[in-house]
Design a protein around this motif. Structure first.
Motif, PDB file in Angstrom:
ATOM      1  N   TYR A   5      -3.889   1.677  -3.609  1.00 28.60           N
ATOM      2  CA  TYR A   5      -3.412   3.072  -3.532  1.00 28.60           C
ATOM      3  C   TYR A   5      -4.400   3.858  -2.670  1.00 28.60           C
ATOM      4  O   TYR A   5      -5.603   3.812  -2.895  1.00 28.60           O
ATOM      5  CB  TYR A   5      -3.358   3.620  -4.944  1.00 28.60           C
ATOM      6  N   SER A  52      -0.382   5.823   0.848  1.00 33.32           N
ATOM      7  CA  SER A  52       0.455   5.914  -0.360  1.00 33.32           C
ATOM      8  C   SER A  52       0.775   7.366  -0.687  1.00 33.32           C
ATOM      9  O   SER A  52       1.933   7.738  -0.907  1.00 33.32           O
ATOM     10  CB  SER A  52      -0.261   5.289  -1.568  1.00 33.32           C
ATOM     11  N   ARG A  56       0.839  -1.208   0.000  1.00 35.52           N
ATOM     12  CA  ARG A  56       0.000   0.000   0.000  1.00 35.52           C
ATOM     13  C   ARG A  56       0.872   1.256   0.000  1.00 35.52           C
ATOM     14  O   ARG A  56       0.601   2.218  -0.715  1.00 35.52           O
ATOM     15  CB  ARG A  56      -0.907  -0.015   1.235  1.00 35.52           C
ATOM     16  N   GLU A 116      -8.430   7.424  -6.476  1.00 35.31           N
ATOM     17  CA  GLU A 116      -7.353   6.492  -6.835  1.00 35.31           C
ATOM     18  C   GLU A 116      -6.783   6.766  -8.222  1.00 35.31           C
ATOM     19  O   GLU A 116      -5.742   6.217  -8.583  1.00 35.31           O
ATOM     20  CB  GLU A 116      -7.837   5.050  -6.746  1.00 35.31           C
ATOM     21  N   ALA A 144       2.288   1.691  -3.496  1.00 35.18           N
ATOM     22  CA  ALA A 144       1.339   1.651  -4.620  1.00 35.18           C
ATOM     23  C   ALA A 144       1.285   2.969  -5.390  1.00 35.18           C
ATOM     24  O   ALA A 144       1.437   4.053  -4.822  1.00 35.18           O
ATOM     25  CB  ALA A 144      -0.051   1.289  -4.115  1.00 35.18           C
ATOM     26  N   LYS A 145       1.063   2.862  -6.686  1.00 39.74           N
ATOM     27  CA  LYS A 145       0.895   4.035  -7.551  1.00 39.74           C
ATOM     28  C   LYS A 145      -0.573   4.214  -7.903  1.00 39.74           C
ATOM     29  O   LYS A 145      -1.385   3.291  -7.751  1.00 39.74           O
ATOM     30  CB  LYS A 145       1.724   3.865  -8.829  1.00 39.74           C
ATOM     31  N   GLU A 146      -0.900   5.401  -8.427  1.00 39.34           N
ATOM     32  CA  GLU A 146      -2.295   5.681  -8.801  1.00 39.34           C
ATOM     33  C   GLU A 146      -2.812   4.625  -9.771  1.00 39.34           C
ATOM     34  O   GLU A 146      -2.061   4.095 -10.587  1.00 39.34           O
ATOM     35  CB  GLU A 146      -2.448   7.081  -9.396  1.00 39.34           C
ATOM     36  N   SER A 152      -3.945   1.756  -8.763  1.00 37.46           N
ATOM     37  CA  SER A 152      -3.947   0.487  -8.031  1.00 37.46           C
ATOM     38  C   SER A 152      -5.093   0.472  -7.025  1.00 37.46           C
ATOM     39  O   SER A 152      -5.451   1.510  -6.443  1.00 37.46           O
ATOM     40  CB  SER A 152      -2.615   0.329  -7.290  1.00 37.46           C
TER      41      SER A 152
END
Length: 250
Positions: free
Chosen positions: A145, A149, A135, A235, A138-140, A142
């Motif tokens: 995310y 994040s 988490r 997200e 995580a990138k946008e 996901s």
């Protein structure tokens, strides 16, 4: 020896290969001051105290572990901060790095405390529950995310380093673990204020299934809410998107 305390979320590393890997990843960062969080039985500590030329401290809340560590590693005398990490003041006047097999029940709180020391922390290498580690990294776009994040990545570049199996611990936790490294972002993010940015991120993800127009309508004027970006969900926005949007808040 010592006892394990479930109330403190104690799962002690026993896999020497994993211990050495964590220390090797830490040494990819340049530092001269180091804080270990939750040394417990000293699985990492025995390697960390051998790093030459550094000022080393450890923070440990458990009375029994403090006694054990000082007896086992005499070099730690006077170097253990006997408190919860969440209660301590900044441990060094100058910048420092942080390492630890973080207690899973407070691992996210540990990172938010690190955010209070932005500008003083050179590097963090930590073990987390794998779900939490993913988490944070995580990138946008996901599904995992979220608030953590964005708030961490606003200030740190996050690298997911490797998985750690349950059987690397005593007792084995019921979840897999992951080790991540945080290093300060090279270019500070421009935002209205940290307070506004945090409020925006928490509000947007508070109703993550809604569009930003519906989730964040209390934070912007009706005119601003007409922008196309508000058709998106939280997200879908990058960390930079949130920072830029903070300037439009009323």
């Amino acid at each position: 020896m010592y006892t394990l305390k479930k109330s403190l979320g104690q799962h002690f590393l026993k896999d020497e290969d994993i211990c050495r890997k964590i220390v090797a990843e830490l040494q990819q960062c340049a530092f001269s001051r180091l804080l270990e969080v939750g040394p417990g039985g000293g699985a990492l500590t025995k390697y960390l105290v051998q790093i030459p030329g550094i000022d080393f401290k450890a923070v440990e809340v458990d009375d029994e572990k403090v006694v054990y560590l000082e007896k086992t590693y005499p070099a730690l005398k006077g170097k253990i901060i006997h408190q919860s990490f969440l209660d301590i003041d900044k441990p060094f006047e100058e910048s420092f790095s942080i390492v630890g097999n973080f207690p899973y029940n407070i691992s996210t709180e540990i990172l938010f405390k690190v955010l209070d020391w932005i500008g003083s922390v050179d590097c963090v290498v930590g073990m987390f529950q794998k779900e939490v580690a993913l988490r944070i990294a995580a990138k946008e776009g996901s599904k995992v995310y979220g608030v953590t994040s964005v708030l961490i990545q606003a200030y740190f570049d996050v690298s997911y380093l490797f998985d750690v199996d349950e059987h690397s611990f005593t007792p084995p936790p019921k979840v897999k673990s992951g080790v991540i490294r945080l290093t300060p972002v090279k270019q500070p993010l421009h935002m209205k204020s940290r307070e506004a940015f945090t409020k925006l991120v928490k509000t947007a993800f508070g109703q993550r299934r809604k569009t930003l127009r519906n989730a964040c309508k209390s934070l912007f004027t009706p005119e601003v809410l007409q922008d196309d970006i508000f058709n998106k969900r939280a997200e879908q926005l990058s960390v930079q998107d949130f920072a830029q949007l903070s300037f439009l808040m009323q």
